[in-house]
Design an enzyme around this catalytic site. Structure first.
Site, short mmCIF file in Angstrom:
data_model
loop_
_atom_site.label_atom_id
_atom_site.label_comp_id
_atom_site.label_asym_id
_atom_site.label_seq_id
_atom_site.Cartn_x
_atom_site.Cartn_y
_atom_site.Cartn_z
N GLN A 34 -6.48 27.32 -21.03
CA GLN A 34 -7.56 28.15 -20.49
C GLN A 34 -8.67 28.35 -21.52
O GLN A 34 -9.86 28.24 -21.20
CB GLN A 34 -6.97 29.51 -20.05
CG GLN A 34 -7.88 30.31 -19.14
CD GLN A 34 -8.09 29.63 -17.78
OE1 GLN A 34 -7.24 28.85 -17.33
NE2 GLN A 34 -9.19 29.91 -17.14
N ILE A 35 -8.28 28.61 -22.76
CA ILE A 35 -9.26 28.83 -23.83
C ILE A 35 -10.10 27.57 -24.07
O ILE A 35 -11.31 27.63 -24.28
CB ILE A 35 -8.55 29.30 -25.12
CG1 ILE A 35 -8.05 30.73 -24.95
CG2 ILE A 35 -9.48 29.19 -26.34
CD1 ILE A 35 -7.04 31.17 -26.00
N GLY A 38 -12.32 22.96 -19.84
CA GLY A 38 -12.16 21.59 -19.34
C GLY A 38 -11.53 20.68 -20.39
O GLY A 38 -10.77 19.77 -20.06
N GLU A 61 17.86 20.62 -20.09
CA GLU A 61 18.90 21.40 -20.80
C GLU A 61 19.21 22.70 -20.05
O GLU A 61 19.58 23.69 -20.67
CB GLU A 61 18.46 21.72 -22.23
CG GLU A 61 18.20 20.50 -23.10
CD GLU A 61 19.47 19.87 -23.66
OE1 GLU A 61 20.52 20.57 -23.69
OE2 GLU A 61 19.43 18.68 -24.01
N GLY A 62 19.07 22.67 -18.73
CA GLY A 62 19.31 23.85 -17.92
C GLY A 62 17.99 24.55 -17.60
O GLY A 62 17.29 24.99 -18.51
N SER A 64 15.21 27.32 -16.17
CA SER A 64 15.11 28.78 -16.40
C SER A 64 15.94 29.56 -15.39
O SER A 64 16.58 30.56 -15.75
CB SER A 64 13.64 29.23 -16.32
OG SER A 64 12.92 28.75 -17.43
C1 LIG Z 1 12.47 14.13 -19.20
C2 LIG Z 1 13.88 14.52 -18.86
C3 LIG Z 1 14.91 14.10 -19.69
C4 LIG Z 1 16.23 14.42 -19.41
N1 LIG Z 1 17.21 14.00 -20.26
C5 LIG Z 1 18.50 14.27 -19.97
C6 LIG Z 1 19.56 13.81 -20.82
O1 LIG Z 1 19.32 13.17 -21.86
N2 LIG Z 1 20.84 14.09 -20.50
C7 LIG Z 1 21.14 14.79 -19.37
O2 LIG Z 1 22.32 15.01 -19.11
N3 LIG Z 1 20.18 15.24 -18.54
C8 LIG Z 1 18.87 14.99 -18.81
N4 LIG Z 1 17.87 15.45 -17.97
C9 LIG Z 1 18.27 16.16 -16.74
C10 LIG Z 1 17.96 17.65 -16.82
O3 LIG Z 1 18.92 18.33 -17.60
C11 LIG Z 1 17.91 18.16 -15.37
O4 LIG Z 1 16.66 17.69 -14.82
C12 LIG Z 1 17.98 19.67 -15.30
O5 LIG Z 1 19.27 20.14 -15.65
C13 LIG Z 1 17.65 20.19 -13.89
O6 LIG Z 1 18.42 19.55 -12.94
P1 LIG Z 1 17.74 18.81 -11.70
O7 LIG Z 1 16.57 18.03 -12.19
O8 LIG Z 1 18.82 18.12 -10.96
O9 LIG Z 1 17.16 19.99 -10.82
P2 LIG Z 1 17.90 20.70 -9.62
O10 LIG Z 1 19.25 21.17 -10.07
O11 LIG Z 1 17.77 19.87 -8.41
O12 LIG Z 1 16.99 21.99 -9.48
C14 LIG Z 1 15.76 21.99 -8.74
C15 LIG Z 1 15.22 23.41 -8.74
O13 LIG Z 1 16.15 24.27 -8.08
C16 LIG Z 1 16.53 25.34 -8.95
N5 LIG Z 1 17.93 25.68 -8.75
C17 LIG Z 1 18.99 24.83 -8.73
N6 LIG Z 1 20.14 25.50 -8.56
C18 LIG Z 1 19.79 26.82 -8.46
C19 LIG Z 1 20.52 28.01 -8.28
N7 LIG Z 1 21.86 28.01 -8.15
N8 LIG Z 1 19.84 29.16 -8.25
C20 LIG Z 1 18.48 29.19 -8.39
N9 LIG Z 1 17.73 28.08 -8.56
C21 LIG Z 1 18.38 26.93 -8.60
C22 LIG Z 1 16.28 24.82 -10.36
O14 LIG Z 1 16.11 25.88 -11.28
C23 LIG Z 1 15.02 24.00 -10.15
O15 LIG Z 1 13.91 24.84 -10.17
C24 LIG Z 1 16.53 15.17 -18.25
C25 LIG Z 1 15.48 15.61 -17.42
C26 LIG Z 1 14.17 15.29 -17.72
C27 LIG Z 1 13.07 15.79 -16.81
#
Ligand SMILES: Cc1cc2nc3c(=O)[nH]c(=O)nc-3n(C[C@H](O)[C@H](O)[C@H](O)COP(=O)(O)OP(=O)(O)OC[C@H]3O[C@@H](n4cnc5c(N)ncnc54)[C@H](O)[C@@H]3O)c2cc1C
Length: 89
Positions: A34-35, A38, A61-62, A64
Protein backbone atom coordinates in the site's frame (compact mmCIF):
# COMPACT_ATOMS: atom_id res chain seq x y z
CA UNK A 1 13.76 -30.50 23.71
CA UNK A 2 14.41 -29.94 27.39
CA UNK A 3 11.33 -32.02 28.24
CA UNK A 4 9.60 -29.06 29.87
CA UNK A 5 6.26 -29.84 28.28
CA UNK A 6 4.57 -32.75 26.55
CA UNK A 7 4.37 -33.24 22.80
CA UNK A 8 0.81 -31.89 22.36
CA UNK A 9 1.50 -28.72 24.33
CA UNK A 10 4.68 -28.21 22.35
CA UNK A 11 2.68 -28.73 19.15
CA UNK A 12 0.21 -26.02 20.21
CA UNK A 13 3.03 -23.64 21.15
CA UNK A 14 4.63 -24.15 17.75
CA UNK A 15 1.21 -23.53 16.17
CA UNK A 16 0.94 -20.20 18.05
CA UNK A 17 4.40 -19.16 16.81
CA UNK A 18 3.70 -20.18 13.20
CA UNK A 19 0.24 -18.58 13.19
CA UNK A 20 1.25 -15.27 14.77
CA UNK A 21 4.44 -14.85 12.71
CA UNK A 22 2.83 -15.65 9.35
CA UNK A 23 -0.29 -13.54 10.04
CA UNK A 24 1.88 -10.59 11.21
CA UNK A 25 4.14 -10.89 8.16
CA UNK A 26 1.05 -10.86 5.94
CA UNK A 27 -0.26 -7.67 7.56
CA UNK A 28 3.14 -5.96 7.32
CA UNK A 29 3.76 -6.80 3.66
CA UNK A 30 0.21 -5.77 2.75
CA UNK A 31 0.97 -2.32 4.25
CA UNK A 32 4.27 -2.21 2.37
CA UNK A 33 2.45 -2.75 -0.93
CA UNK A 34 0.00 0.00 0.00
CA UNK A 35 2.80 2.42 0.90
CA UNK A 36 4.59 1.71 -2.40
CA UNK A 37 1.35 2.31 -4.30
CA UNK A 38 1.44 1.08 -7.90
CA UNK A 39 5.13 0.27 -7.51
CA UNK A 40 4.21 -2.22 -4.78
CA UNK A 41 2.31 -4.19 -7.42
CA UNK A 42 5.03 -3.85 -10.04
CA UNK A 43 7.19 -6.92 -10.54
CA UNK A 44 10.34 -4.84 -10.92
CA UNK A 45 10.15 -3.91 -7.19
CA UNK A 46 11.13 -6.45 -4.48
CA UNK A 47 8.04 -5.62 -2.41
CA UNK A 48 5.85 -7.36 -5.03
CA UNK A 49 7.95 -10.54 -4.75
CA UNK A 50 7.87 -10.43 -0.94
CA UNK A 51 4.08 -10.04 -1.03
CA UNK A 52 3.76 -13.18 -3.17
CA UNK A 53 6.35 -15.14 -1.20
CA UNK A 54 4.88 -14.32 2.22
CA UNK A 55 1.34 -15.19 1.15
CA UNK A 56 2.09 -18.90 1.09
CA UNK A 57 3.23 -18.86 4.73
CA UNK A 58 -0.44 -18.79 5.78
CA UNK A 59 -1.02 -21.94 3.71
CA UNK A 60 1.90 -24.35 3.81
CA UNK A 61 3.16 -26.26 6.83
CA UNK A 62 -0.45 -26.11 8.05
CA UNK A 63 -2.87 -23.33 7.14
CA UNK A 64 -3.79 -20.59 9.63
CA UNK A 65 -7.20 -22.21 10.10
CA UNK A 66 -5.59 -25.53 11.04
CA UNK A 67 -3.14 -23.81 13.43
CA UNK A 68 -6.15 -22.15 15.12
CA UNK A 69 -7.85 -25.54 15.46
CA UNK A 70 -4.69 -26.98 17.09
CA UNK A 71 -4.44 -24.08 19.55
CA UNK A 72 -8.18 -24.15 20.29
CA UNK A 73 -8.07 -27.92 20.93
CA UNK A 74 -5.26 -27.50 23.44
CA UNK A 75 -7.09 -24.63 25.18
CA UNK A 76 -10.31 -26.66 25.44
CA UNK A 77 -8.47 -29.70 26.83
CA UNK A 78 -5.99 -28.06 29.17
CA UNK A 79 -6.98 -24.41 29.65
CA UNK A 80 -4.99 -21.24 29.11
CA UNK A 81 -2.32 -21.77 31.76
CA UNK A 82 -0.45 -24.54 29.98
CA UNK A 83 0.21 -22.29 26.98
CA UNK A 84 1.55 -19.50 29.18
CA UNK A 85 -1.55 -17.35 28.66
CA UNK A 86 -3.28 -15.47 31.50
CA UNK A 87 -6.22 -17.48 32.83
CA UNK A 88 -9.71 -16.28 31.93
CA UNK A 89 -11.77 -14.57 34.63
C1 LIG B 1 4.43 -23.93 -2.64
C2 LIG B 1 3.98 -25.09 -1.79
C3 LIG B 1 4.91 -26.02 -1.37
C4 LIG B 1 4.54 -27.11 -0.59
N1 LIG B 1 5.49 -28.00 -0.19
C5 LIG B 1 5.14 -29.08 0.53
C6 LIG B 1 6.12 -30.05 0.93
O1 LIG B 1 7.32 -29.92 0.64
N2 LIG B 1 5.72 -31.13 1.64
C7 LIG B 1 4.41 -31.31 1.97
O2 LIG B 1 4.10 -32.31 2.62
N3 LIG B 1 3.47 -30.42 1.61
C8 LIG B 1 3.79 -29.32 0.89
N4 LIG B 1 2.83 -28.40 0.52
C9 LIG B 1 1.43 -28.68 0.87
C10 LIG B 1 0.93 -27.76 1.97
O3 LIG B 1 1.39 -28.18 3.24
C11 LIG B 1 -0.61 -27.76 1.88
O4 LIG B 1 -0.95 -26.96 0.74
C12 LIG B 1 -1.26 -27.20 3.13
O5 LIG B 1 -1.11 -28.08 4.22
C13 LIG B 1 -2.76 -26.95 2.92
O6 LIG B 1 -3.38 -28.09 2.43
P1 LIG B 1 -4.25 -28.03 1.09
O7 LIG B 1 -3.51 -27.22 0.08
O8 LIG B 1 -4.65 -29.41 0.77
O9 LIG B 1 -5.52 -27.17 1.49
P2 LIG B 1 -6.89 -27.75 2.01
O10 LIG B 1 -6.65 -28.67 3.17
O11 LIG B 1 -7.69 -28.22 0.86
O12 LIG B 1 -7.53 -26.42 2.60
C14 LIG B 1 -8.23 -25.47 1.77
C15 LIG B 1 -8.78 -24.39 2.69
O13 LIG B 1 -9.71 -24.98 3.60
C16 LIG B 1 -9.32 -24.70 4.94
N5 LIG B 1 -9.62 -25.83 5.81
C17 LIG B 1 -9.31 -27.14 5.60
N6 LIG B 1 -9.71 -27.90 6.62
C18 LIG B 1 -10.31 -27.05 7.50
C19 LIG B 1 -10.93 -27.23 8.75
N7 LIG B 1 -11.04 -28.44 9.33
N8 LIG B 1 -11.41 -26.14 9.37
C20 LIG B 1 -11.31 -24.91 8.81
N9 LIG B 1 -10.73 -24.67 7.61
C21 LIG B 1 -10.25 -25.73 6.98
C22 LIG B 1 -7.82 -24.44 4.88
O14 LIG B 1 -7.39 -23.66 5.98
C23 LIG B 1 -7.71 -23.70 3.56
O15 LIG B 1 -8.03 -22.36 3.73
C24 LIG B 1 3.19 -27.27 -0.23
C25 LIG B 1 2.25 -26.31 -0.64
C26 LIG B 1 2.63 -25.23 -1.40
C27 LIG B 1 1.58 -24.21 -1.82
Amino acid sequence: DAGLCDRKTLHAKAAIAKLSASEAAGRVIDRCVQIFGGRGYDRSYPVERLYRELRVDRIWEGTSEIQRLIVAGELVKRGTGVLGMPSAG
